[in-house]
Design an enzyme around this catalytic site. Sequence first.
Site, PDB file in Angstrom:
ATOM      1  N   GLY A 229       0.922  -1.305   0.004  1.00 33.49           N
ATOM      2  CA  GLY A 229       0.276  -0.086  -0.130  1.00 33.49           C
ATOM      3  C   GLY A 229       0.848   1.241   0.079  1.00 33.49           C
ATOM      4  N   ALA A 230       0.402   2.268  -0.802  1.00 29.40           N
ATOM      5  CA  ALA A 230       1.130   3.417  -0.911  1.00 29.40           C
ATOM      6  C   ALA A 230       0.262   4.557  -0.707  1.00 29.40           C
ATOM      7  CB  ALA A 230       1.826   3.713  -2.378  1.00 29.40           C
ATOM      8  N   GLY A 231      -0.525   4.387   0.393  1.00 34.14           N
ATOM      9  CA  GLY A 231      -1.247   5.615   0.836  1.00 34.14           C
ATOM     10  C   GLY A 231      -0.439   6.364   1.902  1.00 34.14           C
TER      11      GLY A 231
ATOM     12  N   PHE B   7     -13.539  20.854  13.872  1.00 33.65           N
ATOM     13  CA  PHE B   7     -14.122  19.639  13.275  1.00 33.65           C
ATOM     14  C   PHE B   7     -15.104  19.050  14.273  1.00 33.65           C
ATOM     15  CE2 PHE B   7     -12.871  17.106   9.367  1.00 33.65           C
ATOM     16  CZ  PHE B   7     -12.806  18.129   8.677  1.00 33.65           C
TER      17      PHE B   7
ATOM     18  N   GLN C 103     -18.767   3.699   9.495  1.00 35.17           N
ATOM     19  CA  GLN C 103     -19.046   5.274   9.646  1.00 35.17           C
ATOM     20  C   GLN C 103     -19.999   5.546   8.569  1.00 35.17           C
ATOM     21  OE1 GLN C 103     -16.343   8.746   9.839  1.00 35.17           O
ATOM     22  NE2 GLN C 103     -17.177   8.820  11.644  1.00 35.17           N
TER      23      GLN C 103
ATOM     24  N   HIS D 191     -21.096   9.001   6.812  1.00 38.55           N
ATOM     25  CA  HIS D 191     -20.791  10.395   6.993  1.00 38.55           C
ATOM     26  C   HIS D 191     -22.062  11.146   6.712  1.00 38.55           C
ATOM     27  CE1 HIS D 191     -18.769  14.197   6.156  1.00 38.55           C
ATOM     28  NE2 HIS D 191     -17.663  13.871   6.312  1.00 38.55           N
TER      29      HIS D 191
ATOM     30  N   GLU E 150     -16.544  17.341   6.069  1.00 40.22           N
ATOM     31  CA  GLU E 150     -16.812  18.181   7.130  1.00 40.22           C
ATOM     32  C   GLU E 150     -16.300  19.452   7.297  1.00 40.22           C
ATOM     33  OE1 GLU E 150     -17.243  15.410  10.430  1.00 40.22           O
ATOM     34  OE2 GLU E 150     -16.186  16.672  11.840  1.00 40.22           O
TER      35      GLU E 150
ATOM     36  N   ARG F 116     -20.000  12.509  14.062  1.00 41.21           N
ATOM     37  CA  ARG F 116     -20.694  12.014  13.073  1.00 41.21           C
ATOM     38  C   ARG F 116     -21.871  11.015  13.107  1.00 41.21           C
ATOM     39  NH1 ARG F 116     -15.175  11.320   9.040  1.00 41.21           N
ATOM     40  NH2 ARG F 116     -14.983  13.715   8.878  1.00 41.21           N
TER      41      ARG F 116
ATOM     42  N   HIS G  33     -18.749   5.721   4.729  1.00 40.13           N
ATOM     43  CA  HIS G  33     -17.548   6.365   4.507  1.00 40.13           C
ATOM     44  C   HIS G  33     -16.095   5.897   4.996  1.00 40.13           C
ATOM     45  CE1 HIS G  33     -14.926  10.117   4.104  1.00 40.13           C
ATOM     46  NE2 HIS G  33     -14.717  10.157   5.467  1.00 40.13           N
TER      47      HIS G  33
ATOM     48  N   GLU H 201      -5.954   2.582   7.485  1.00 39.82           N
ATOM     49  CA  GLU H 201      -7.539   2.210   7.714  1.00 39.82           C
ATOM     50  C   GLU H 201      -7.598   0.737   7.809  1.00 39.82           C
ATOM     51  OE1 GLU H 201     -10.225   4.628   5.357  1.00 39.82           O
ATOM     52  OE2 GLU H 201     -11.999   3.155   5.684  1.00 39.82           O
TER      53      GLU H 201
ATOM     54  N   ARG I 115     -15.398   7.297  14.450  1.00 42.01           N
ATOM     55  CA  ARG I 115     -13.886   8.073  14.297  1.00 42.01           C
ATOM     56  C   ARG I 115     -14.506   9.543  14.074  1.00 42.01           C
ATOM     57  NH1 ARG I 115     -11.628  10.375   9.944  1.00 42.01           N
ATOM     58  NH2 ARG I 115     -12.909   9.419   8.349  1.00 42.01           N
TER      59      ARG I 115
ATOM     60  N   SER J 244      -8.416  10.212  10.887  1.00 47.61           N
ATOM     61  CA  SER J 244      -7.744   9.026  10.391  1.00 47.61           C
ATOM     62  C   SER J 244      -6.560   9.347   9.524  1.00 47.61           C
ATOM     63  CB  SER J 244      -8.921   8.693   9.229  1.00 47.61           C
ATOM     64  OG  SER J 244      -8.206   7.645   8.324  1.00 47.61           O
ATOM     65  N   LEU J 245      -6.431  10.713   9.295  1.00 45.79           N
ATOM     66  CA  LEU J 245      -4.998  10.878   8.765  1.00 45.79           C
ATOM     67  C   LEU J 245      -3.830  10.860   9.845  1.00 45.79           C
ATOM     68  CD1 LEU J 245      -5.567  13.916   6.116  1.00 45.79           C
ATOM     69  CD2 LEU J 245      -5.894  11.640   5.931  1.00 45.79           C
TER      70      LEU J 245
HETATM   71  C1  LIG Z   1     -13.332  11.399   0.175  1.00 44.97           C
HETATM   72  C2  LIG Z   1     -12.653  10.908   1.510  1.00 44.97           C
HETATM   73  C3  LIG Z   1     -12.181  11.985   2.196  1.00 44.97           C
HETATM   74  C4  LIG Z   1     -11.423  11.764   3.482  1.00 44.97           C
HETATM   75  N1  LIG Z   1     -10.980  13.052   4.490  1.00 44.97           N
HETATM   76  C5  LIG Z   1     -10.417  12.694   5.470  1.00 44.97           C
HETATM   77  C6  LIG Z   1      -9.829  13.894   6.055  1.00 44.97           C
HETATM   78  O1  LIG Z   1     -10.017  14.961   5.683  1.00 44.97           O
HETATM   79  N2  LIG Z   1      -9.295  13.576   7.273  1.00 44.97           N
HETATM   80  C7  LIG Z   1      -9.222  12.411   7.911  1.00 44.97           C
HETATM   81  O2  LIG Z   1      -8.373  12.220   8.904  1.00 44.97           O
HETATM   82  N3  LIG Z   1      -9.591  11.374   7.061  1.00 44.97           N
HETATM   83  C8  LIG Z   1     -10.212  11.619   6.048  1.00 44.97           C
HETATM   84  N4  LIG Z   1     -10.549  10.296   5.038  1.00 44.97           N
HETATM   85  C9  LIG Z   1     -10.144   8.914   5.496  1.00 44.97           C
HETATM   86  C10 LIG Z   1      -8.684   8.654   4.982  1.00 44.97           C
HETATM   87  O3  LIG Z   1      -8.615   9.387   4.031  1.00 44.97           O
HETATM   88  C11 LIG Z   1      -8.519   7.252   4.858  1.00 44.97           C
HETATM   89  O4  LIG Z   1      -9.033   6.589   6.170  1.00 44.97           O
HETATM   90  C12 LIG Z   1      -7.060   7.096   4.875  1.00 44.97           C
HETATM   91  O5  LIG Z   1      -6.321   8.067   4.013  1.00 44.97           O
HETATM   92  C13 LIG Z   1      -6.547   5.717   4.562  1.00 44.97           C
HETATM   93  O6  LIG Z   1      -5.277   5.518   4.165  1.00 44.97           O
HETATM   94  P1  LIG Z   1      -4.393   4.361   3.976  1.00 44.97           P
HETATM   95  O7  LIG Z   1      -2.926   4.597   3.930  1.00 44.97           O
HETATM   96  O8  LIG Z   1      -4.838   3.394   5.180  1.00 44.97           O
HETATM   97  O9  LIG Z   1      -4.991   3.841   2.773  1.00 44.97           O
HETATM   98  P2  LIG Z   1      -5.146   4.337   1.332  1.00 44.97           P
HETATM   99  O10 LIG Z   1      -4.736   5.485   1.299  1.00 44.97           O
HETATM  100  O11 LIG Z   1      -6.643   3.925   0.798  1.00 44.97           O
HETATM  101  O12 LIG Z   1      -4.191   3.396   0.451  1.00 44.97           O
HETATM  102  C14 LIG Z   1      -4.275   1.927   0.158  1.00 44.97           C
HETATM  103  C15 LIG Z   1      -3.020   1.662  -0.627  1.00 44.97           C
HETATM  104  O13 LIG Z   1      -2.997  -0.053  -0.700  1.00 44.97           O
HETATM  105  C16 LIG Z   1      -2.881  -0.333  -2.117  1.00 44.97           C
HETATM  106  N5  LIG Z   1      -3.616  -1.635  -2.085  1.00 44.97           N
HETATM  107  C17 LIG Z   1      -4.687  -2.418  -1.812  1.00 44.97           C
HETATM  108  N6  LIG Z   1      -4.939  -3.510  -1.941  1.00 44.97           N
HETATM  109  C18 LIG Z   1      -3.908  -3.691  -2.678  1.00 44.97           C
HETATM  110  C19 LIG Z   1      -3.339  -4.823  -3.368  1.00 44.97           C
HETATM  111  N7  LIG Z   1      -4.508  -5.973  -3.264  1.00 44.97           N
HETATM  112  N8  LIG Z   1      -2.231  -4.863  -3.813  1.00 44.97           N
HETATM  113  C20 LIG Z   1      -1.383  -3.920  -3.950  1.00 44.97           C
HETATM  114  N9  LIG Z   1      -1.820  -2.936  -3.278  1.00 44.97           N
HETATM  115  C21 LIG Z   1      -3.156  -2.570  -2.752  1.00 44.97           C
HETATM  116  C22 LIG Z   1      -3.716   0.758  -2.843  1.00 44.97           C
HETATM  117  O14 LIG Z   1      -3.131   0.628  -4.021  1.00 44.97           O
HETATM  118  C23 LIG Z   1      -3.158   2.103  -2.038  1.00 44.97           C
HETATM  119  O15 LIG Z   1      -1.867   2.341  -2.394  1.00 44.97           O
HETATM  120  C24 LIG Z   1     -11.294  10.592   3.963  1.00 44.97           C
HETATM  121  C25 LIG Z   1     -11.748   9.504   3.070  1.00 44.97           C
HETATM  122  C26 LIG Z   1     -12.432   9.609   2.045  1.00 44.97           C
HETATM  123  C27 LIG Z   1     -12.947   8.423   1.382  1.00 44.97           C
END
Ligand SMILES: Cc1cc2nc3c(=O)[nH]c(=O)nc-3n(C[C@H](O)[C@H](O)[C@H](O)COP(=O)(O)OP(=O)(O)OC[C@H]3O[C@@H](n4cnc5c(N)ncnc54)[C@H](O)[C@@H]3O)c2cc1C
Length: 558
Positions: free
Chosen positions: A10-12, A114, A227, A229, A242, A273, A337, A361, A372, A377-378
Site C-alpha cells: 500500500g502506498a497511501g 471539526f 461510519q 458520513h 466536514e 458523525r 465513508h 484504515e 471516528r 484518520s489521517l
Molecule cells: C473522500 C474521503 C475524504 C476523506 N477525508 C479525510 C480527512 O479530511 N481527514 C481524515 O483524517 N480522514 C479522511 N478520510 C479518511 C482517510 O483518508 C483514509 O482513512 C486514509 O487516507 C486511509 O489511508 P491508508 O494509507 O490506510 O489507505 P489508502 O490511502 O486507501 O491506500 C491504500 C493503498 O493500498 C494499496 N492496495 C490495496 N490493495 C492492494 C492490493 N491487493 N495489492 C497492492 N496494493 C494494494 C492501494 O494501491 C493504495 O496504495 C477521507 C476518506 C475519503 C474516502
Amino acid sequence: MIDQDVLVIGAGLAGMRAALAAAENGASVAVVTKVYPVRSHSNAAQGGINAALTDRGDKWEDHAYDTVKGSDYLGDQDAIEVMCREAGQEVITMEHMGTIFSRDDAGKLGVRAFGGQRQARTFFVADFTGQALLHVLHEQVLKHKVKVYEEWFVLSLLVEDGECCGAVVMDIRTGAIHVFRAKAVILASGGLGRVFEPSTNALICTGDGMAQAYRVGAPLMDMEMVQYHPTTLKSNGALMSEAARGEGAYLVNALGERFMKKYAPNMMELASRDVVSRSEQTEINEGRGINGCVLLDCRHLGEKKINERLLTIREVAKDFAGVDMVQEPVPIRPGMHYQMGGILTDVDGQTAVPGLYAAGETACVSVHGGNRLGANSLLDTLVFGRRSGVHASDRAKYTKHKNLTDASADNDRQHIRALLDRNGPGEMFGKVRLEMGQTMNQHLAVFRNQQGMETALAKVRELKQRYEKVIVHDKGKTFNTNLIFTLELGFMLDCAEAIVLGALERRESRGAHTRTDMPKRDDENWLKHILIAKTPEEPKVSYKPVVITQWKPQARTY
Ligand SMILES: Cc1cc2nc3c(=O)[nH]c(=O)nc-3n(C[C@H](O)[C@H](O)[C@H](O)COP(=O)(O)OP(=O)(O)OC[C@H]3O[C@@H](n4cnc5c(N)ncnc54)[C@H](O)[C@@H]3O)c2cc1C
C-alpha cells in the site's frame, strides 16, 4: 523472487509513512501498490488532520478525551493516548518535510473546527489535505530510494512456521506472478468502502488487506463499526467534506429548521458523525427531508471564503448535484465513508501473526472505537504507519529470511489459472458486487435491526456461493482488470461477512452501530471488542476487553 527486509503493501499515507520510517531505520524496503501511489484513496482526503499543539493552549489530553467520547468508549484508551500525544510532532514533521498547510491571519498554521471536538485543532491544506500530505511523502520515499512497485497486485500473504515472511504479487502490466520475500510485512492497504454501494471511497477501496490477513489467521476486530458520513451527495455518494460545517455551514430540513438543535444543542452541526447522521436520517424518515436528503447550507459563508477553503467541494457539488453552493443549499444525506474496524494490532502495528504488521484504515489499533472523529484518520495513518515502520525494521535486524522459493506462488498461480479456465454463460463479478453493496447499504446503514442483518447475512452467503462460479471473460495477461476486479470481489465478500457477523453479535447500540430493536448502550455486557477469526468451519467470534486508562464511560451528549 524479490528480497527485501521490509515489504510494505500500500502506498497511501500509512504505507508511505511506514516505508519512510523503515528506510530511515536502515532497512531495505519495497512498496507494492495496485495503483500509482498518489492515486491511493488518501489523496482524496479533504478536511484535515488533528493535533493538539501546546502553543495554541491545547492539550493532548483534551484531544484524547474527545476521541474517547467520540468512540462511544469503545476505543482503547492506551492507544488513543499514544496517537494524541504524538500528533503534534507528526504534523510538524510533515510541515518540515514540505507540506504547505493553510495559515491563519497571523501567519501561523491555521486550524479549523471539526466534529466532536471542543476546540478547533484540525490542520489543513484548503480542502485537499490528503493530496498535499501524500505528495510530500511520495517525494520523501523517492529520495530515500525505496523501490516502489506500481500497479502490482498482492494476491496473498505467505506464512512459514507461523510467521509472515512475504507475499505473492502479480505485475498487472504483464500478468506475471512473483514471490516477495521479507523479514516483516506491513499491510497498509486501506479501507473497504466499496463493500457498500454507494460510498465516498474510491473504487479501489475493496478491503484486500483485511481479507488477506484474515485468511492467514489474523483476527478482524470491531468490523460492525461502519461510519456513515453526514454529508454525501445522493447521485454518486461523493463526499462534501466536514470542513464545510467546520467553516460554519448549517444543516437544514424541509421546514428550513436547523434541526441539530433538537439532537445536539451544544455542538449543533459539529456533533460526532454518528450523532449527526442519525439526526439527519430521523428527519428524513419522519418526513422532513427533501427527496431523501436534507440540506447543507453554505451561502452565508460568502463566495470568497468558499473559494479559499472549500473550492474542491464547490466543484464537486456543481458537477454531481448541479448546485452552486454559493447560491443554493446542497442536498445531502448520510453515506458510507469509513471502516472503524479492521485487523487487530497493538500500538506498534503488530497483528496476531508474527512478522505481519498493519497500519492505516486496514488496521484496528483501536483508536476510533464505535465512531471516528473527522480528521483523526489521517493522523492514525501517520502515527501508526511510522510506528509500524520502526518496529518492523527493528524486527528485520534480528530475523532471517524464510526458505521460500518461486514455487511458493503455485497456489495462487493455480487459483488464477482455474479462474481463467472457467467458461460458460455464468455471471460476471459486477452483478455480484452490486448486489452485495446494495444489500449492505440497505441493512447495515445508519439504523439496523435483527431481521435486516439476518437478511444481509443470508444474501452475503448466497453471493459467496455465486462468486465461486463467476466467469472472467478476459483471458489475457496484460492489464486484465476483469481478473483484478474479480479477485477484489473475493476479498470484499469476506469483509462483508465479517461486518454482518460482528453486527449481529453486538446486541446493543453504540457509536455507528445503532439498532432500532436494541436502542440502548449496554456497558455491562458490551463494553468489549468483537473479534472475528477465520476457521476451516464457520468464522469464530470472540471478545477482547476495552482498555480504559483515565476516562470512565459516561452518557454521551453533545
Ligand atoms: C473522500 C474521503 C475524504 C476523506 N477525508 C479525510 C480527512 O479530511 N481527514 C481524515 O483524517 N480522514 C479522511 N478520510 C479518511 C482517510 O483518508 C483514509 O482513512 C486514509 O487516507 C486511509 O489511508 P491508508 O494509507 O490506510 O489507505 P489508502 O490511502 O486507501 O491506500 C491504500 C493503498 O493500498 C494499496 N492496495 C490495496 N490493495 C492492494 C492490493 N491487493 N495489492 C497492492 N496494493 C494494494 C492501494 O494501491 C493504495 O496504495 C477521507 C476518506 C475519503 C474516502
